[in-house]
Design a protein around this motif. Sequence first.
Motif, PDB file in Angstrom:
ATOM      1  N   UNK A 134       6.604   7.998  -1.506  1.00  0.00           N
ATOM      2  CA  UNK A 134       7.504   9.144  -1.679  1.00  0.00           C
ATOM      3  C   UNK A 134       8.834   8.651  -2.240  1.00  0.00           C
ATOM      4  N   UNK A 151      11.455   1.088   1.511  1.00  0.00           N
ATOM      5  CA  UNK A 151      10.606   0.253   2.341  1.00  0.00           C
ATOM      6  C   UNK A 151       9.265   0.083   1.645  1.00  0.00           C
ATOM      7  N   UNK A 155       6.073  -5.730   6.149  1.00  0.00           N
ATOM      8  CA  UNK A 155       6.922  -4.671   5.598  1.00  0.00           C
ATOM      9  C   UNK A 155       8.257  -5.285   5.198  1.00  0.00           C
ATOM     10  N   UNK A 199       8.369   3.861   0.222  1.00  0.00           N
ATOM     11  CA  UNK A 199       9.242   5.024   0.429  1.00  0.00           C
ATOM     12  C   UNK A 199      10.623   4.663  -0.059  1.00  0.00           C
ATOM     13  N   UNK A 256       5.494  -1.028   2.361  1.00  0.00           N
ATOM     14  CA  UNK A 256       4.510  -1.250   3.415  1.00  0.00           C
ATOM     15  C   UNK A 256       3.366  -2.079   2.836  1.00  0.00           C
ATOM     16  N   UNK A 288       0.800  -1.229   0.000  1.00  0.00           N
ATOM     17  CA  UNK A 288       0.000   0.000   0.000  1.00  0.00           C
ATOM     18  C   UNK A 288       0.825   1.269   0.000  1.00  0.00           C
ATOM     19  N   UNK A 289       2.092   1.145   0.333  1.00  0.00           N
ATOM     20  CA  UNK A 289       2.893   2.371   0.430  1.00  0.00           C
ATOM     21  C   UNK A 289       4.347   2.034   0.141  1.00  0.00           C
ATOM     22  N   UNK A 338       4.196  10.237  -4.879  1.00  0.00           N
ATOM     23  CA  UNK A 338       3.780   9.484  -6.062  1.00  0.00           C
ATOM     24  C   UNK A 338       2.526   8.665  -5.788  1.00  0.00           C
ATOM     25  N   UNK A 339       1.760   8.500  -6.852  1.00  0.00           N
ATOM     26  CA  UNK A 339       0.606   7.587  -6.798  1.00  0.00           C
ATOM     27  C   UNK A 339       0.839   6.497  -7.835  1.00  0.00           C
ATOM     28  N   UNK A 345      -2.994   1.917  -6.953  1.00  0.00           N
ATOM     29  CA  UNK A 345      -3.715   2.571  -5.872  1.00  0.00           C
ATOM     30  C   UNK A 345      -2.817   2.868  -4.680  1.00  0.00           C
ATOM     31  N   UNK A 346      -1.625   2.275  -4.646  1.00  0.00           N
ATOM     32  CA  UNK A 346      -0.684   2.575  -3.565  1.00  0.00           C
ATOM     33  C   UNK A 346      -0.154   4.003  -3.727  1.00  0.00           C
ATOM     34  N   UNK A 347       0.452   4.504  -2.666  1.00  0.00           N
ATOM     35  CA  UNK A 347       1.092   5.815  -2.730  1.00  0.00           C
ATOM     36  C   UNK A 347       2.523   5.696  -2.211  1.00  0.00           C
ATOM     37  N   UNK A 372      -0.118  -4.830   3.627  1.00  0.00           N
ATOM     38  CA  UNK A 372      -1.208  -4.980   4.602  1.00  0.00           C
ATOM     39  C   UNK A 372      -0.917  -6.085   5.617  1.00  0.00           C
TER      40      UNK A 372
END
Lengths: 371, 371, 371, 371
Positions: free
Chosen positions: A247, A264, A271, A156, A266, A153-154, A238-239, A243-245, A268
Amino acid sequence: MAIGIGLIGTGFMGKAHALAYRSARAIMADVPEARLSVLCDMPMDRADAMASQLGFDRATDDWTALVADPDVDIVCITTPNGLHREMALAAIAAGKNVHCEKPLALSLEDAEVMAAAAREAGSSTLVGYNYIHNPAVTHAQRLIADGRIGRPVHFRGWVDEDYQADPEFAWTWRSTRSEAGLGALGDLGCHLVSMSHLLMGPIESVLADTQIAHATRPLPDGSGRGTVENEDTASALVRYASGAQGTLCTSRSAWGRKNKLDWEVHGTRGMITFSQERLNELRLYVNDGPKAEQGFCTILTGPDHPPYGAFCPAPGHQLGFGDLKTIEATAFLRAISTETSAYPDFTDALAFEQVIHAIDTSAREGRRVSL
Amino acid sequence: MAIGIGLIGTGFMGKAHALAYRSARAIMADVPEARLSVLCDMPMDRADAMASQLGFDRATDDWTALVADPDVDIVCITTPNGLHREMALAAIAAGKNVHCEKPLALSLEDAEVMAAAAREAGSSTLVGYNYIHNPAVTHAQRLIADGRIGRPVHFRGWVDEDYQADPEFAWTWRSTRSEAGLGALGDLGCHLVSMSHLLMGPIESVLADTQIAHATRPLPDGSGRGTVENEDTASALVRYASGAQGTLCTSRSAWGRKNKLDWEVHGTRGMITFSQERLNELRLYVNDGPKAEQGFCTILTGPDHPPYGAFCPAPGHQLGFGDLKTIEATAFLRAISTETSAYPDFTDALAFEQVIHAIDTSAREGRRVSL
Amino acid sequence: MAIGIGLIGTGFMGKAHALAYRSARAIMADVPEARLSVLCDMPMDRADAMASQLGFDRATDDWTALVADPDVDIVCITTPNGLHREMALAAIAAGKNVHCEKPLALSLEDAEVMAAAAREAGSSTLVGYNYIHNPAVTHAQRLIADGRIGRPVHFRGWVDEDYQADPEFAWTWRSTRSEAGLGALGDLGCHLVSMSHLLMGPIESVLADTQIAHATRPLPDGSGRGTVENEDTASALVRYASGAQGTLCTSRSAWGRKNKLDWEVHGTRGMITFSQERLNELRLYVNDGPKAEQGFCTILTGPDHPPYGAFCPAPGHQLGFGDLKTIEATAFLRAISTETSAYPDFTDALAFEQVIHAIDTSAREGRRVSL
Amino acid sequence: MAIGIGLIGTGFMGKAHALAYRSARAIMADVPEARLSVLCDMPMDRADAMASQLGFDRATDDWTALVADPDVDIVCITTPNGLHREMALAAIAAGKNVHCEKPLALSLEDAEVMAAAAREAGSSTLVGYNYIHNPAVTHAQRLIADGRIGRPVHFRGWVDEDYQADPEFAWTWRSTRSEAGLGALGDLGCHLVSMSHLLMGPIESVLADTQIAHATRPLPDGSGRGTVENEDTASALVRYASGAQGTLCTSRSAWGRKNKLDWEVHGTRGMITFSQERLNELRLYVNDGPKAEQGFCTILTGPDHPPYGAFCPAPGHQLGFGDLKTIEATAFLRAISTETSAYPDFTDALAFEQVIHAIDTSAREGRRVSL
């Protein structure tokens, strides 16, 4: 029948290509032999000396001759970025396979022309995003694909060095947009985008800011200070298409960072984190088992993380930077011999580099830029 | 005129030798070219296949032929330890330079014979204590020699792996003293002693204990369990000729340790620590400057730590295990071409290995053993 | 004459306040004694039990009585954020000093009203941004102020936890904007802003994105899933009044992060980094001395980093979370007794919280927001 | 009815005792209240000042009066080690419970007398081995007891500081055997033995060496240099009653070590390691699950590791040194109120301290010493 290598350029990356192709079959076994055929550099005595050192059959100071040479199957382009386009187009036109260093070109337009030419010619191409070939990284990719950390989902990521951290570091052509193009984004940022792409899939849009931390630098002739035209740092929100976001951040002025390329993911259920300055380690946290025993697990790469075992049968003995380049060269030799495609080819790399240019555009125009 | 390599054995270390000699000149520039001349393994088709893969001119399954071959200048011995003596003596007798894997031999007596033969013949020899060639380690050696941490007063070292940590790992000949000689001390402990020697100088006496953590192991044929005769762990209290003291510990049954070869040097002005599983890092504490800013400094190796720069001009990009072997091979090529001696030669290595045998003796006899 | 403490709330933060005021003078010596006078919680038996446990003179279930109590000099507000405004305004009106947990209020408007009331009444106030009182952090602040890393040009900060990382974690009122206000920004992000402010000065503008990683959560009554209205993650590109730039990121859904509050300050001469999960360590890199010895120095806090020495005269023995709260309470006791101001008071905290609301606004409106 | 505390001594440990007893019930809830009754120090004005600061009812400069005071239930002895015996015997004779700092006494003979007196009187006693009360450590103990790492076969431990690392650190009475007794073993080594005992059970024999790294130190009066009589470092090879083996090492002259108290337990199925300078972390490796995902897991303590949750309901927020002392004091308050025994009492501690004296004896006599 060995695959002939023609290498243009003998700097950091030129030598890295030569060493990688020299050793690929000896290390990997099940890959065609590469023959170091022609080396091009200038002036001619530099070319001769390096051909001798690196083990090329012959040297030239005329890259067009190298491109035309019938002994050359792969043209390796490791020259300054501004020269990539002309050389790559010539090599493609000559029917060669092309292994080009990143980024593809100074401008996105040039990169697009290169990718289009390769597609039209049906050339096999590969771009030097060597860090994504690390067994630790490809293991992370597998873990994610297998759902080990759930849905990502994320993301970095950071890629930092300190080679321009000193305000008194001299002004060079690298400080100009006309000759060097982007700054930290072109040198470093594109590596991070390659990681992001591998792990998270394509980016849909970016919202970014850039910074010239050192506005001027001393001119080398002592006549005063020259203006720095390209970014020392860049940061983007960034998107992803998924659907994840996330940086993405880069700096060439980050004291103490020598080859930080950290990220990293992330998910659900867990990690994964990675740090290039400890490239043989992967850290994994999964929401499994007793809470009292959960923590980040530091996985040391070994034979369970292919192709580590081709280098060393014992875990934890550590691969180095050159080994990553060997894995990259291996991928190209295999692709050529099996007429499949290597990753990332010019079209894949163009997608990475569209992101760094979109970051630059977003920062200059103060708006979200879609890809 | 290239230096001809004759390699006996194509396992982990055999391949490592081949790769190192293949690349040494391409990487280092100012070193003679090595030519991979003859490879010996058994059976012959294995020898042929590996010669092709690794790039040797020809193959043999008769090591005596290799030793006698006029194209061979260096005989690399990477066979099981029990075979080293015979091969090394033959190579020395044939006037060859010998690059032998560690430990020199199963028994100290054999190692003494080998060292004496080399001395008498005036042969150039080198023993594969590759970890001491790490730029991080040689940088530590320089720092100590320069007095950066004052007078070294204490040393602690550990070398651990987990390849025999599983109690159900099968019994093999490696569990016998007759065929394998020492256990963890021979496989691992001698590496630690080489580090200790480099950094602290010679050891004067040892007081030690050893342990067989897993008394029996399942026989491979399923017929029961075989007895383990050599040590899983060894620990020694050492006194150095310099007056310093220290501890040396090894285990082959330490879960999670893949290539731990860690040490710390305690000086009167500071401390240096190192961990092989992060081989590109050195940690230095010096009692200098404001107390509020003192701490262990993590130094990432780079071009300021030669010969790192020969591999990569950018700091922090990381060397790997294979690169250490290349530095070792380079040292031997240089020594041979300049008729100087390489380190550690058979006599130097004998001194290391006397220590592991003294540790074994001390443990068996329950008394301090002098060297 | 002891300073009387009236505490409203006995949850995580309520207990932390009580413990901090109990011990402040015993630890610090040169600070007025605090007397635990009145404790308020509901229901009354809970208040009684906690008053007995924590050592308060008496208990009440009526916070207005506590606020009016003449024995109370400081009103500590540790209730849910939606209650802060009413309680703080009443305490200010009653002439009390107010120690309120962060964030000040659900909405920026409420926070502004609270700050204005405190200013008009001349009240002493303090907001619970306890992490900035860490001796490691204040040491970093001094190093930066002293120019040890040159001019700060870039900041990166992250504050992550995983308390909402599990997609099946139940829906609560915390998921609503009406009752909980902001999500990760309000819980966690404001701590990061307090760090950023301390180290880098005020932020001038933000450009941000937020994300609801888990769109719905299971309703506690099993009747289906409720909608999550506030952000799980937020990321912002910030520009400082000083000209520096940076990124601030937060997530409450970051598996494995328990109290990550990490940051790095990039200066023109060096870098400082910090990680809250190792709160007794500071990492400093300075471009000083021989290149071959440069690296990040891990400084362990000790008596050279006041007020560590009040807790323990020996370095490296480690402070804990509760100790940071004690330093915070001490600052307030000293401020009140000397009629100076504590940091951060309501007005200071308002500035932090304006940033998190600006991040939220920027993300919702897709534009850069100035402060 | 509160338990009355009489504290002798107000140095590092004296203050730590006072703070721990002050807060124990507020933190833990289900423990009797401690009342700080009488404080003894010299001279009287120091006693008065500290009694005021720490919150004692009254002060005295006569420890015999404190011991006789009917309000005192627990006598806390935090004076120099040479005074422990007399005070403890008097307190036991007066029917008090005794909480004595480690080590019990200068000599083993004194410690034996104290333990015998406590046993004969049926006194409740506790010795200040605070590090073993760390939730991370007791979690490790549970993991081992539950067989999570199989059978423990090997232990390694180190306890190092650098308070005597500087060769110019002044000579004091601490350098004499008559006044200070053992050196690093008495100050530091006994803590390590307490860890070893907790995790591995009793030690059966030791074989050891010690070192005076700095033979002389400058006399404080500038009249020359005094001789150091006790050890700066000690190292021991130990055999456990269980059949396991290990090494215990200590140094008070290890630059950069501020409170290193590290250990690793090697089991047949896994390994646990711990480092006191990161006291909130435990590292666990277990031979479970896919090999490609195995690694050391860094567990951050939290509410799943009791009694962490009494200090803080959120994981990863970190306990400090003082919190460990609070857990220790709690154990004693509970033991007294339930008339059970606390760990380690005088007899338990005697067993630890027999080990450090056996190490000293072994080193002096050059032979294995049984316990």
